[in-house]
Scaffold this active site. Structure first.
Site, PDB file in Angstrom:
ATOM      1  N   GLY A  43       0.823  -1.220   0.000  1.00  0.00           N
ATOM      2  CA  GLY A  43       0.000   0.000   0.000  1.00  0.00           C
ATOM      3  C   GLY A  43       0.850   1.261   0.000  1.00  0.00           C
ATOM      4  N   GLY A  44       0.178   2.404   0.096  1.00  0.00           N
ATOM      5  CA  GLY A  44       0.866   3.696   0.014  1.00  0.00           C
ATOM      6  C   GLY A  44       1.896   3.870   1.112  1.00  0.00           C
ATOM      7  CE1 TYR A  91      -8.185   4.290   8.531  1.00  0.00           C
ATOM      8  CE2 TYR A  91      -7.984   6.275   9.861  1.00  0.00           C
ATOM      9  CZ  TYR A  91      -7.434   5.357   8.980  1.00  0.00           C
ATOM     10  OH  TYR A  91      -6.128   5.505   8.555  1.00  0.00           O
ATOM     11  CG  ASP A 127     -13.677   7.825   5.306  1.00  0.00           C
ATOM     12  OD1 ASP A 127     -13.263   6.950   6.080  1.00  0.00           O
ATOM     13  OD2 ASP A 127     -12.954   8.729   4.852  1.00  0.00           O
ATOM     14  CB  VAL A 165      -4.439  -8.597   8.162  1.00  0.00           C
ATOM     15  CG1 VAL A 165      -3.005  -8.482   7.666  1.00  0.00           C
ATOM     16  CG2 VAL A 165      -5.341  -7.522   7.573  1.00  0.00           C
ATOM     17  N   GLY A 187     -17.123  11.459  10.030  1.00  0.00           N
ATOM     18  CA  GLY A 187     -17.233  10.491   8.925  1.00  0.00           C
ATOM     19  C   GLY A 187     -16.395   9.246   9.102  1.00  0.00           C
ATOM     20  CB  ALA A 194      -3.019  -4.572   6.732  1.00  0.00           C
ATOM     21  N   GLY A 195      -4.513  -1.568   6.382  1.00  0.00           N
ATOM     22  CA  GLY A 195      -5.666  -0.783   6.817  1.00  0.00           C
ATOM     23  C   GLY A 195      -6.502  -0.305   5.647  1.00  0.00           C
ATOM     24  CB  ILE A 196      -9.642  -0.704   4.369  1.00  0.00           C
ATOM     25  CG1 ILE A 196     -10.466  -1.319   5.515  1.00  0.00           C
ATOM     26  CG2 ILE A 196      -8.844  -1.776   3.639  1.00  0.00           C
ATOM     27  CD1 ILE A 196     -11.594  -2.237   5.043  1.00  0.00           C
TER      28      ILE A 196
HETATM   29  N1  CAA Z   1     -17.369  18.776  10.977  1.00  0.00           N
HETATM   30  C1  CAA Z   1     -18.668  19.161  11.056  1.00  0.00           C
HETATM   31  N2  CAA Z   1     -19.548  19.059  10.052  1.00  0.00           N
HETATM   32  C2  CAA Z   1     -19.092  18.544   8.907  1.00  0.00           C
HETATM   33  C3  CAA Z   1     -17.754  18.123   8.743  1.00  0.00           C
HETATM   34  C4  CAA Z   1     -16.897  18.277   9.842  1.00  0.00           C
HETATM   35  N3  CAA Z   1     -15.601  17.887   9.777  1.00  0.00           N
HETATM   36  N4  CAA Z   1     -17.601  17.651   7.495  1.00  0.00           N
HETATM   37  C5  CAA Z   1     -18.824  17.752   6.894  1.00  0.00           C
HETATM   38  N5  CAA Z   1     -19.702  18.308   7.742  1.00  0.00           N
HETATM   39  C6  CAA Z   1     -21.102  18.602   7.488  1.00  0.00           C
HETATM   40  C7  CAA Z   1     -21.282  19.223   6.105  1.00  0.00           C
HETATM   41  O1  CAA Z   1     -21.066  20.616   6.167  1.00  0.00           O
HETATM   42  C8  CAA Z   1     -22.706  18.842   5.772  1.00  0.00           C
HETATM   43  O2  CAA Z   1     -23.574  19.702   6.468  1.00  0.00           O
HETATM   44  P1  CAA Z   1     -25.007  20.105   5.839  1.00  0.00           P
HETATM   45  O3  CAA Z   1     -25.745  18.807   5.648  1.00  0.00           O
HETATM   46  O4  CAA Z   1     -25.601  20.996   6.877  1.00  0.00           O
HETATM   47  O5  CAA Z   1     -24.670  20.790   4.554  1.00  0.00           O
HETATM   48  C9  CAA Z   1     -22.855  17.455   6.412  1.00  0.00           C
HETATM   49  O6  CAA Z   1     -21.848  17.379   7.434  1.00  0.00           O
HETATM   50  C10 CAA Z   1     -22.637  16.334   5.393  1.00  0.00           C
HETATM   51  O7  CAA Z   1     -21.327  16.503   4.809  1.00  0.00           O
HETATM   52  P2  CAA Z   1     -20.943  15.894   3.420  1.00  0.00           P
HETATM   53  O8  CAA Z   1     -21.722  16.591   2.334  1.00  0.00           O
HETATM   54  O9  CAA Z   1     -19.461  15.887   3.293  1.00  0.00           O
HETATM   55  O10 CAA Z   1     -21.563  14.434   3.560  1.00  0.00           O
HETATM   56  P3  CAA Z   1     -21.302  13.207   2.663  1.00  0.00           P
HETATM   57  O11 CAA Z   1     -22.206  12.143   3.156  1.00  0.00           O
HETATM   58  O12 CAA Z   1     -21.297  13.559   1.227  1.00  0.00           O
HETATM   59  O13 CAA Z   1     -19.766  12.818   3.020  1.00  0.00           O
HETATM   60  C11 CAA Z   1     -17.988  12.040   4.311  1.00  0.00           C
HETATM   61  C12 CAA Z   1     -19.437  12.491   4.331  1.00  0.00           C
HETATM   62  C13 CAA Z   1     -17.849  10.779   3.454  1.00  0.00           C
HETATM   63  C14 CAA Z   1     -17.607  11.704   5.732  1.00  0.00           C
HETATM   64  C15 CAA Z   1     -17.092  13.164   3.725  1.00  0.00           C
HETATM   65  O14 CAA Z   1     -17.332  14.338   4.469  1.00  0.00           O
HETATM   66  C16 CAA Z   1     -15.647  12.839   3.802  1.00  0.00           C
HETATM   67  O15 CAA Z   1     -15.099  12.097   2.988  1.00  0.00           O
HETATM   68  N6  CAA Z   1     -14.930  13.379   4.807  1.00  0.00           N
HETATM   69  C17 CAA Z   1     -13.496  13.132   4.999  1.00  0.00           C
HETATM   70  C18 CAA Z   1     -13.300  12.030   5.971  1.00  0.00           C
HETATM   71  C19 CAA Z   1     -11.821  11.868   6.185  1.00  0.00           C
HETATM   72  O16 CAA Z   1     -11.115  12.763   6.609  1.00  0.00           O
HETATM   73  N7  CAA Z   1     -11.313  10.690   5.896  1.00  0.00           N
HETATM   74  C20 CAA Z   1      -9.910  10.446   6.011  1.00  0.00           C
HETATM   75  C21 CAA Z   1      -9.510   9.440   4.990  1.00  0.00           C
HETATM   76  S1  CAA Z   1      -7.738   9.272   4.902  1.00  0.00           S
HETATM   77  C22 CAA Z   1      -7.349   8.479   6.293  1.00  0.00           C
HETATM   78  O17 CAA Z   1      -8.157   8.004   7.034  1.00  0.00           O
HETATM   79  C23 CAA Z   1      -5.877   8.353   6.579  1.00  0.00           C
HETATM   80  C24 CAA Z   1      -5.570   8.866   7.924  1.00  0.00           C
HETATM   81  O18 CAA Z   1      -5.325   8.062   8.816  1.00  0.00           O
HETATM   82  C25 CAA Z   1      -5.496  10.309   8.185  1.00  0.00           C
END
Ligand code: CAA
Length: 247
Positions: free
Chosen positions: A13-14, A154, A95, A63, A150, A90-92
């Protein structure tokens, strides 16, 4: 550094690839495990690494499968020798807001990111303790430390990893086996690039260093923790997040 055998789960993975390369550069004999082993994608990964000057072994390991992990560990130890360094990487992600999160999304993440740590470590740690040397590094996340909108699944799994680290570190400390956690923040990998761009841009704006991390920066920190000379560092959680979360 002696040629100890280091196993990296999710090694293709990355973050896994960067960790494999950093360990090899530090003199370890690296075995990557991944579910893409034996597929064309796995072969492509091996070829790309070879082109970059790295001759890794790639072994199939799911895993989430306790018995399968045992078989893979036995095969590695029979063919190569004892595993003295284990990087649980390993991780996925699956969200979604909790309101929409399905039991399948919960189970997939808990199983791949947390059960996995038990499934693999269980087969490796007794040998480490018997031999009086071992280094285990669990790759957790900033989002396990602070929680993330979200990512109820995780964040729970990643927080659980560090609980595991602290407990096991106490049980293995007298046997020369250290157990540590590395908690990366947002690093430029496929996993992070899969976050919708506008959401990602808002996240990057919260990083004091002003950029995503480089996978190599995580690899180098893993190398530090698994050195022979790092035997007094155990049970710690090393944050590498560009200052996004200070605690
Ligand atoms: N805090 C508060 N409110 C939030 C917010 C936050 N951080 N993010 C979004 N909202 C709100 C939005 O403003 C929206 O509000 P309204 O309905 O009033 O407009 C509501 O929550 C819904 O937001 P979305 O339109 O984004 O909802 P969605 O269902 O389309 O998507 C989500 C939700 C999939 C969680 C998307 O916001 C997302 O992908 N977020 C990022 C999650 C993230 O950081 N993942 C990390 C992946 S990488 C990783 O995990 C590696 C690592 O270890 C760091």
């Amino acid at each position: 550094m002696s040629q100890r055998i280091a196993v990296v789960t999710g090694g293709a993975g990355g973050l896994g690839t960067a960790i494999c390369k950093a360990l090899a550069d530090a003199g370890r004999k690296v075995v990557a495990t991944d579910t893409i082993a034996g597929t064309p994608e796995g072969q492509q990964w091996l070829d790309e690494c070879r082109n970059d000057g790295y001759a890794f072994d790639l072994v199939f390991m799911d895993v989430t499968d306790f018995e399968g992990c045992g078989s893979a560990v036995s095969a590695i130890e029979t063919e190569q020798g004892p595993i003295e360094v284990l990087i649980n990487c390993a991780g996925i992600t699956r969200d979604g807001t909790f309101k929409r999160m399905t039991p399948d999304q919960w189970r997939a993440v808990l199983s791949t990111n947390l059960d996995s740590v038990f499934n693999v470590t269980k087969h490796v740690v007794d040998g480490m303790m018997d031999r009086g040397f071992g280094r285990i590094v669990n790759i957790s996340s900033l989002n396990g430390q602070k929680g993330q909108f979200g990512q109820a699944n995780y964040s729970a799994a990643k927080a659980g990893m560090h609980g595991f680290t602290m407990a096991l570190a106490q049980e293995t400390a007298r046997k020369g086996v250290t157990v540590n956690t590395v908690s990366p923040g947002y690093v430029a990998t496929k996993m992070v690039m899969a976050v919708p761009e506008e959401v990602r841009e808002k996240i990057v704006a919260q990083i004091p260093v002003g950029r995503l991390g480089d996978p190599r920066e995580i690899g180098d920190s893993v190398v530090f923790l698994q050195r022979d000379e790092s035997g007094f560092i155990t049970g710690m959680d090393l944050s590498i997040n560009g200052g996004q979360y200070m605690h």
